[in-house]
Each structure stands twice: as structure tokens, then as C-alpha cells.
Design a protein around this motif. Structure first.
Motif, short mmCIF file in Angstrom:
data_model
loop_
_atom_site.label_atom_id
_atom_site.label_comp_id
_atom_site.label_asym_id
_atom_site.label_seq_id
_atom_site.Cartn_x
_atom_site.Cartn_y
_atom_site.Cartn_z
N UNK A 74 -13.07 42.05 100.59
CA UNK A 74 -14.52 42.21 100.47
C UNK A 74 -14.92 43.50 99.80
N UNK A 75 -14.06 44.54 99.88
CA UNK A 75 -14.41 45.83 99.32
C UNK A 75 -13.42 46.19 98.22
N UNK A 76 -13.89 46.77 97.11
CA UNK A 76 -12.97 47.14 96.02
C UNK A 76 -12.29 48.46 96.29
N UNK A 77 -11.27 48.75 95.50
CA UNK A 77 -10.61 50.05 95.52
C UNK A 77 -11.35 50.96 94.55
N UNK A 78 -11.77 52.12 95.03
CA UNK A 78 -12.66 52.99 94.26
C UNK A 78 -11.89 54.23 93.81
N UNK A 79 -12.00 54.55 92.52
CA UNK A 79 -11.45 55.81 92.01
C UNK A 79 -12.45 56.93 92.31
N UNK A 80 -11.95 58.00 92.94
CA UNK A 80 -12.85 59.06 93.38
C UNK A 80 -12.26 60.43 93.06
N UNK A 81 -13.07 61.28 92.42
CA UNK A 81 -12.70 62.66 92.14
C UNK A 81 -13.46 63.56 93.12
N UNK A 82 -12.77 64.35 93.95
CA UNK A 82 -13.46 65.20 94.93
C UNK A 82 -14.48 66.15 94.31
N UNK A 83 -14.30 66.49 93.01
CA UNK A 83 -15.25 67.38 92.35
C UNK A 83 -16.60 66.70 92.09
N UNK A 85 -18.52 65.37 94.18
CA UNK A 85 -19.48 65.74 95.22
C UNK A 85 -20.31 66.94 94.77
N UNK A 86 -19.65 67.94 94.21
CA UNK A 86 -20.37 69.14 93.79
C UNK A 86 -21.23 68.86 92.57
N UNK A 87 -20.76 67.98 91.68
CA UNK A 87 -21.55 67.66 90.48
C UNK A 87 -22.85 66.95 90.84
N UNK A 88 -22.79 66.07 91.85
CA UNK A 88 -23.97 65.29 92.18
C UNK A 88 -24.90 65.98 93.16
N UNK A 89 -24.36 66.79 94.08
CA UNK A 89 -25.19 67.36 95.14
C UNK A 89 -25.22 68.88 95.14
N UNK A 90 -24.25 69.52 94.49
CA UNK A 90 -24.18 70.98 94.56
C UNK A 90 -23.47 71.49 95.80
N UNK A 91 -23.05 70.60 96.70
CA UNK A 91 -22.34 71.02 97.93
C UNK A 91 -20.88 71.33 97.61
N UNK A 92 -20.38 72.42 98.19
CA UNK A 92 -18.98 72.81 98.00
C UNK A 92 -18.20 72.50 99.27
N UNK A 93 -17.59 71.30 99.32
CA UNK A 93 -16.83 70.85 100.49
C UNK A 93 -15.36 70.73 100.08
N UNK A 94 -14.42 71.39 100.79
CA UNK A 94 -13.00 71.31 100.42
C UNK A 94 -12.50 69.86 100.41
N UNK A 95 -11.55 69.55 99.52
CA UNK A 95 -11.04 68.17 99.43
C UNK A 95 -10.45 67.66 100.74
N UNK A 96 -9.73 68.52 101.47
CA UNK A 96 -9.15 68.07 102.74
C UNK A 96 -10.23 67.65 103.72
N UNK A 97 -11.32 68.39 103.75
CA UNK A 97 -12.42 68.03 104.66
C UNK A 97 -13.08 66.73 104.23
#
Length: 470
Positions: A74-83, A85-97
Motif C-alpha cells: 500500500x505504501x511506496x519506498x521513498x528516497x529521502x535526503x536528511x538535508x 528538512x533544512x531546505x524546506x523548513x529551516x530546522x537543523x535536526x541531526x540525521x540520527x534524530x
């Protein structure tokens, strides 16, 4: 006496459920749930829970479970770059978190240069990387969203209105300044009203109308204006000046849509006052309004031609077109037919102005430099002339013929008197015009003026068959 129970737990395709439910107009709780998407992996667990409930309440013995088919992905596999998050929201959240947050929500995260993230089966609303950013942002909290000012706030933005939009805005201001009230009505109307104004075709009928009174696309702005006028007249507001600027429809294709400015005048021209009597609006008020609006759109009103015509919704003999040349009709004006008004419950006379905005050329851009003020040094003078004409000769033909005698020297031609009876024949009339002459480089002598008046008389006689009145 029931001893054997077969328990079926199934997953149904959301699109198929929605399509079938709409086709057969079936509204049920099952349809509501399945067409919005449920967890397809929960079918087997749901079957086990239901079986355990039956055994607990009713007793008995459970047989072997039979599984047919496979759980759909039902759900696809999504390619995701942790960076991202900062590009879209400006939030700096570590990748592990970020990874820990997604895993706590049930996501499967395979880290690498580009993460491979699989949403849990109960989250059919997750479709892309932006959805993962939204989930992390929700957990971090919008209070931590950094505030970023918009750039160039101290600079004025460039104008974004097109020439047509600027003209339409100017038209609305012009109409309001003349005392008209703007309406914004439906683009739909009833079939009966559409047929009275040239519509009612099958191509313009709505497949799923809001109501039976709004079943057709409007072929004209007049019916909706009349509806509003009728409601106001019923409530005691007898003197109305209303307008609307919007599209009308003559077919399904884009080129069949046209932009119109339409106004109606009802009742008195002005209220009764002690210092002067009022009067009802007439077709000449509609003509004056049409010419004022066209003049505001930089149309050379002195070159306008008044053409006759027939229209079923207008009063015979009280209708005409305003045209630049014999073919380019810019609009029409007239008095509506009493039979049409009766169908709206209106007993008063109603005048209409209908301008075809798509036929009116946009004014040419003159740049930012202001033109030099050019005022003649010599004084103008006025001369009056009277002609005897056939009664059916339009006054506009006389005005145009007189102006054509010398377009540079004659700056204005105005009609100031119409006379019938007396020594004139029953099929004749006397029309008096006033010429405004503006010398350019030298004063006019008596001989110059006499020659010009002879030329005017010759032009009017050749064009209309009129003769100078002695």
C-alpha cells in the motif's frame, strides 16, 4: 441451532469501492472506511482478534485459518535526503534524530547517502519526501520553526496587472463614479431566461446544476441584472442603476467565451426636487452612458457610427449598435421589450447598455513622458446651420457629413434643435446643427467661412439628401 460459523476478513480496493458506491449510490460505514484506505496488513490480525472474541463469549473450537492472496503493497519506498528538512523548513535536526523519530512512528529506515524509507501499512497518506519532512516537523514542534523575513520588503513590487485587467478596473471605477452599483452574479441562469436572450442550447446546459433555476450557462449578463432589479423593485427601490463586468458564453470552446460590460437603468433619472422636475430614464441616457464608457477606454467617440438592428429582447425602434466602421460593433444600447420585462415581473421601463469588451482595442502605451500641451493661439468661433431632411434620416449621418467637410478646421458638430410641422411636409423635419471652427495658423475671413459653410451644405446634401433651410 447454529453450530458452524465461517468468519471472513477481507481487504477491498479503495478505488473500486469508491467507484461502485458512487455508481449505485450506496452510502455505508464500510464504504466510508475502505474508500479512504485502511491498513491492508491488519486483515489477518483482525481475523484472529474476532475469532478470539467469539471463543471467549460463545465458546467452541476454532479451525485452521485459510489465507487467499497476498497483502498489497500500500505504501511506496521513498528516497529521502536528511538535508531536505533544512531546505524546506529551516530546522537543523541531526540525521540520527530524524531516523529515530521516523522509526518511532513505525517507518522502516535504511540509511545511506540517500535514505530508503518505507511507511507503515497503516499510513496510506505518505507519498513523498515532503510528507516525511512534515512528520518530523510535527514531532519537533512548530515553535522551533525559524522565522525568516521575506526578501526585498522595502522595494515596491513590479506591476502584475495586464492591460486588460487595468482597463477592467478602470471601467469599474468609472461606472461607480457615474452612480452605478456593481453586481457579481452567478454565471448560470434558468433555461427559460437563457432562451429569451439567445441561449438555451444543449451545449450550454450543465450536467450537474446546483438547482433547476441555475441550469444553463448565461448567454448575456442582462437576465441576472433583471433578477436583482425585480427583487429590489418589489422592496420599494424603484430607481436603480446597476452594472456587471463578466463573461458570457455562446458555446463550449474557449473562443466562445466573451467579456461584456452590461448596465441597466430603471426609474427616475434623478430624484424629484423643489427646484426642478425629474424624469424617467430613456434610451438617450443609455446612449450617453455607453459613449461615456467607451470614451474612458480611449475610443474616438466622434468616429462612432450608430447602426440600427433587430433584437427580440429589445423594444422595436429603441435599439442600436455603436460601431467603429460598419463591421466592428463595440456595443449596443436600447430599451428592453415589455414582454421580456413582464416575464421578470417588472412593469417599469428598463434601459440597457451592453459593451463587447473583446471587440474594443486596448489603448496603445504612450510611455512615461507626458505629451506637450498644444493649445491653439487663435479664438474659435461657432456657426449655426439648419437642414430640411426626410424624417427617417438619422441625425448622426448629418453630423458625420458636416464633420467630413473639413476635419481639421471643424472640431465639433452638435445638434441643438429638431423641428417638425409648420410649413414642412409631413414626411420632413428640420435639423439644426452648431459647428465649432478652430483656426490653426491664421484668422478666418468672411470669404473663408462662407466657402466652408457651402462645403458643409454640399457634403450634407450629397450624403443625406438634405437642403439648407431658408
Amino acid at each position: 441451532s447454529t453450530k458452524r460459523v465461517i468468519l471472513e476478513t477481507a481487504y477491498f480496493d479503495p478505488i473500486g469501492v469508491a467507484r461502485t458506491g458512487r455508481r449505485h449510490n450506496i452510502i455505508s460505514d464500510a464504504r466510508y472506511r475502505f474508500e479512504r484506505g485502511i491498513d491492508p496488513a491488519f486483515a489477518l490480525m483482525g481475523d484472529q482478534l474476532a475469532t478470539a472474541m467469539i471463543l471467549e463469549i460463545c465458546g467452541g473450537r476454532a479451525g485452521e485459518a485459510v489465507v487467499v492472496g497476498a497483502v498489497p503493497q500500500a505504501t511506496p519506498t521513498i528516497d529521502y535526503d536528511p538535508e531536505r528538512l533544512k531546505k524546506l523548513t529551516g530546522m537543523d535536526v541531526p540525521p540520527d534524530q530524524q531516523a529515530r523519530m521516523l522509526q518511532d512512528l513505525g517507518f522502516e529506515v535504511r540509511q545511506g547517502d540517500i535514505w530508503r524509507v518505507v511507511a507503515p501499512s497503516w499510513r496510506p497518506d505518505i507519498h513523498g519526501a515532503a510528507d516525511l519532512v512534515e512528520e518530523i516537523t510535527r514531532l519537533v514542534g512548530l515553535d522551533d520553526l525559524p522565522l525568516t523575513p521575506l526578501p526585498n520588503l522595502d522595494r515596491l513590487p513590479k506591476p502584475v496587472l495586464t492591460a486588460t485587467q487595468r482597463r477592467n478596473r478602470r471601467l469599474r471605477h468609472m461606472a461607480a463614479g457615474l452612480g452605478l452599483r456593481e453586481l457579481v452574479t452567478w454565471s448560470f441562469l434558468s433555461s427559460a431566461h437563457a432562451q429569451k436572450f439567445g441561449g438555451g442550447d444543449a451545449a450550454l446546459k450543465l450536467d450537474n446544476p446546483i438547482s433547476s433555476e441555475l441550469s444553463d450557462m448565461r448567454p448575456s449578463l442582462i437576465p441576472n441584472l433583471l433578477d436583482v432589479a425585480a427583487r429590489n423593485i418589489d422592496r420599494g427601490f424603484d430607481d436603480l442603476a446597476l452594472f456587471e463586468l463578466g463573461p458570457v458564453y455562446h458555446g463550449r470552446k474557449p473562443e466562445d467565451q466573451a467579456q461584456h460590460f452590461t448596465a441597466i437603468l430603471v426609474g427616475k433619472k434623478r430624484p424629484d426636487r423643489w427646484h426642478g422636475e425629474s424624469r424617467d430614464v430613456d434610451v438617450f441616457d443609455a446612449k450617453a452612458l455607453a459613449e461615456a464608457m467607451l470614451g474612458d477606454m480611449a475610443v474616438p467617440t466622434a468616429n462612432l457610427m450608430l447602426l440600427g438592428g433587430d433584437a427580440d429582447c429589445y423594444h422595436p425602434g429603441r435599439f442600436g449598435y455603436l460601431s467603429l466602421g460598419p463591421k466592428n460593433k463595440l456595443g449596443c444600447f436600447g430599451e428592453l421589450h415589455p414582454a421580456v420585462l413582464a416575464s421578470f415581473g417588472i412593469t417599469q421601463r428598463v434601459m440597457v447598455v451592453d459593451l463587447f469588451l473583446d471587440q474594443i482595442p486596448l489603448p496603445k502605451s504612450k510611455g512615461t513622458n507626458r505629451a506637450k500641451l498644444d493649445r491653439p493661439e487663435l479664438q474659435s468661433l461657432r456657426k449655426d446651420m439648419a437642414f430640411i431632411l426626410a424624417k427617417d434620416v438619422p441625425a448622426g449621418d448629418v453630423v458625420r457629413a458636416a464633420k467630413a467637410a473639413d476635419k481639421q478646421l471643424i472640431t465639433e458638430v452638435a445638434i441643438f434643435d429638431v423641428f417638425t410641422g409648420g410649413a414642412l411636409d409631413v414626411d420632413e423635419k428640420s435639423l439644426a446643427i452648431r459647428l465649432t471652427l478652430q483656426p490653426q495658423d491664421k484668422s478666418l475671413t468672411d470669404e473663408d467661412i462662407a466657402a466652408l459653410l457651402d462645403k458643409v451644405a454640399e457634403k450634407v446634401g450629397a450624403s443625406t439628401g438634405g437642403r439648407l433651410r431658408g
